[in-house]
Write a protein that holds these residues in place. Structure first.
Motif, short mmCIF file in Angstrom:
data_model
loop_
_atom_site.label_atom_id
_atom_site.label_comp_id
_atom_site.label_asym_id
_atom_site.label_seq_id
_atom_site.Cartn_x
_atom_site.Cartn_y
_atom_site.Cartn_z
N GLU A 49 0.83 -1.21 0.00
CA GLU A 49 0.00 0.00 0.00
C GLU A 49 0.87 1.26 0.00
O GLU A 49 0.61 2.20 -0.76
CB GLU A 49 -0.92 0.01 1.22
N CYS A 50 1.90 1.28 0.83
CA CYS A 50 2.79 2.45 0.88
C CYS A 50 3.52 2.64 -0.45
O CYS A 50 3.64 3.76 -0.95
CB CYS A 50 3.80 2.30 2.01
N ALA A 51 3.98 1.54 -1.02
CA ALA A 51 4.68 1.64 -2.31
C ALA A 51 3.74 2.14 -3.39
O ALA A 51 4.13 2.96 -4.23
CB ALA A 51 5.24 0.28 -2.71
N SER A 52 2.52 1.68 -3.38
CA SER A 52 1.53 2.11 -4.37
C SER A 52 1.24 3.60 -4.22
O SER A 52 1.14 4.33 -5.21
CB SER A 52 0.24 1.31 -4.21
N ARG A 53 1.13 4.04 -2.99
CA ARG A 53 0.86 5.46 -2.72
C ARG A 53 2.01 6.34 -3.22
O ARG A 53 1.80 7.37 -3.84
CB ARG A 53 0.69 5.66 -1.21
N LEU A 54 3.23 5.90 -2.96
CA LEU A 54 4.40 6.68 -3.34
C LEU A 54 4.63 6.72 -4.84
O LEU A 54 5.22 7.66 -5.36
CB LEU A 54 5.65 6.14 -2.65
N THR A 55 4.20 5.69 -5.54
CA THR A 55 4.42 5.61 -6.99
C THR A 55 3.16 5.88 -7.79
O THR A 55 3.11 5.58 -8.98
CB THR A 55 4.98 4.23 -7.37
N ARG A 56 2.15 6.40 -7.11
CA ARG A 56 0.86 6.70 -7.74
C ARG A 56 0.27 5.48 -8.44
O ARG A 56 -0.18 5.53 -9.58
CB ARG A 56 0.99 7.86 -8.70
N GLY A 57 0.32 4.34 -7.75
CA GLY A 57 -0.30 3.12 -8.24
C GLY A 57 0.55 2.28 -9.18
O GLY A 57 0.11 1.24 -9.64
N LYS A 58 1.77 2.71 -9.48
CA LYS A 58 2.61 1.96 -10.42
C LYS A 58 3.37 0.82 -9.75
O LYS A 58 4.02 0.03 -10.43
CB LYS A 58 3.59 2.90 -11.12
N MET A 59 3.31 0.76 -8.45
CA MET A 59 3.98 -0.27 -7.65
C MET A 59 5.47 -0.32 -7.98
O MET A 59 6.13 0.68 -7.93
CB MET A 59 3.31 -1.63 -7.82
N TYR A 60 5.96 -1.48 -8.35
CA TYR A 60 7.40 -1.65 -8.52
C TYR A 60 7.85 -1.74 -9.98
O TYR A 60 9.02 -1.97 -10.25
CB TYR A 60 7.85 -2.90 -7.76
N GLY A 61 6.96 -1.62 -10.90
CA GLY A 61 7.34 -1.66 -12.30
C GLY A 61 7.55 -3.06 -12.86
O GLY A 61 8.16 -3.22 -13.90
N PHE A 62 7.09 -4.08 -12.14
CA PHE A 62 7.17 -5.44 -12.66
C PHE A 62 5.92 -6.19 -12.22
O PHE A 62 5.16 -5.73 -11.38
CB PHE A 62 8.44 -6.16 -12.20
N ASN A 63 5.73 -7.36 -12.79
CA ASN A 63 4.56 -8.17 -12.48
C ASN A 63 4.71 -8.76 -11.09
O ASN A 63 5.39 -9.76 -10.89
CB ASN A 63 4.41 -9.27 -13.52
N LEU A 64 4.10 -8.12 -10.13
CA LEU A 64 4.23 -8.51 -8.73
C LEU A 64 3.71 -9.93 -8.49
O LEU A 64 4.34 -10.72 -7.78
CB LEU A 64 3.49 -7.52 -7.85
N TRP A 65 2.57 -10.27 -9.09
CA TRP A 65 1.98 -11.59 -8.87
C TRP A 65 2.94 -12.70 -9.28
O TRP A 65 3.11 -13.69 -8.57
CB TRP A 65 0.67 -11.70 -9.65
N SER A 66 3.60 -12.54 -10.41
CA SER A 66 4.51 -13.58 -10.91
C SER A 66 5.80 -13.66 -10.11
O SER A 66 6.46 -14.70 -10.10
CB SER A 66 4.87 -13.31 -12.37
N ASN A 67 6.17 -12.58 -9.44
CA ASN A 67 7.44 -12.54 -8.73
C ASN A 67 7.33 -12.71 -7.22
O ASN A 67 8.34 -12.82 -6.54
CB ASN A 67 8.14 -11.21 -9.03
N ILE A 68 6.12 -12.77 -6.69
CA ILE A 68 5.95 -12.80 -5.23
C ILE A 68 6.59 -14.02 -4.59
O ILE A 68 7.11 -13.94 -3.48
CB ILE A 68 4.46 -12.65 -4.83
N VAL A 69 6.58 -15.16 -5.24
CA VAL A 69 7.19 -16.37 -4.66
C VAL A 69 8.69 -16.15 -4.48
O VAL A 69 9.24 -16.43 -3.40
CB VAL A 69 6.88 -17.61 -5.52
N ASP A 70 9.36 -15.64 -5.49
CA ASP A 70 10.80 -15.40 -5.38
C ASP A 70 11.11 -14.32 -4.34
O ASP A 70 12.07 -14.44 -3.58
CB ASP A 70 11.39 -14.99 -6.74
N ILE A 71 10.30 -13.29 -4.29
CA ILE A 71 10.49 -12.22 -3.31
C ILE A 71 10.37 -12.79 -1.89
O ILE A 71 11.19 -12.51 -1.02
CB ILE A 71 9.46 -11.09 -3.53
N THR A 72 9.35 -13.61 -1.69
CA THR A 72 9.11 -14.21 -0.38
C THR A 72 10.23 -15.17 0.00
O THR A 72 10.70 -15.18 1.14
CB THR A 72 7.75 -14.93 -0.36
N LYS A 73 10.68 -15.99 -0.94
CA LYS A 73 11.76 -16.93 -0.65
C LYS A 73 13.05 -16.20 -0.29
O LYS A 73 13.77 -16.61 0.61
CB LYS A 73 12.00 -17.86 -1.85
N GLU A 74 13.36 -15.11 -1.00
CA GLU A 74 14.56 -14.36 -0.67
C GLU A 74 14.47 -13.74 0.72
O GLU A 74 15.42 -13.76 1.49
CB GLU A 74 14.83 -13.27 -1.71
#
Length: 119
Positions: A49-74
């Motif tokens: 939510e904070c990231a979305s607010r700061l980037t005006r809804g653009k989040m991180y610039g990548f497909n978060l859904w597809s990358n969440i497993v790798d992000i969580t594992k790291e």
């Protein structure tokens, strides 16, 4: 056989994720106390939510859904190496074998990030 360390830190004191973030000015004791009262789901939701607010809804610039497993594992890997006393304990906590653990160390480039040499 080496004696076990008596403190609660991981097998390499330089791997404390808390210390690393504190040294970078990104964390402190008060923040960590508040953070410990939140569930993982709440922490992830708040961060997004904070990231979305700061980037005006653009989040991180990548497909978060597809990358969440790798992000969580790291994130899990970083946490475990901060608290495990040995590589063997880290593999037990993660539920993986030693070969997989060695591959993770290479993948997440822990040597470079922390400027240390893990066995």
């Amino acid at each position: 056989m080496k004696p076990r360390k008596s403190d609660s830190r991981g097998f390499c004191n330089d791997l404390s994720f808390s210390d690393k973030l504190r040294n970078q000015g990104k964390s402190n004791e008060a923040f960590e106390i508040m953070l410990s009262a939140l569930t993982l789901e709440e922490i992830i939701g708040l961060k997004l939510e904070c990231a979305s607010r700061l980037t005006r809804g653009k989040m991180y610039g990548f497909n978060l859904w597809s990358n969440i497993v790798d992000i969580t594992k790291e994130a899990l890997y970083n946490a475990v190496i901060s608290v495990a006393k040995t590589n063997k304990e880290a593999t037990r906590i993660l539920g993986i074998n030693e070969q997989t653990f060695k591959a993770l160390k290479r993948k997440y480039k822990i040597r470079e990030e922390y400027d240390i040499d893990l066995e």
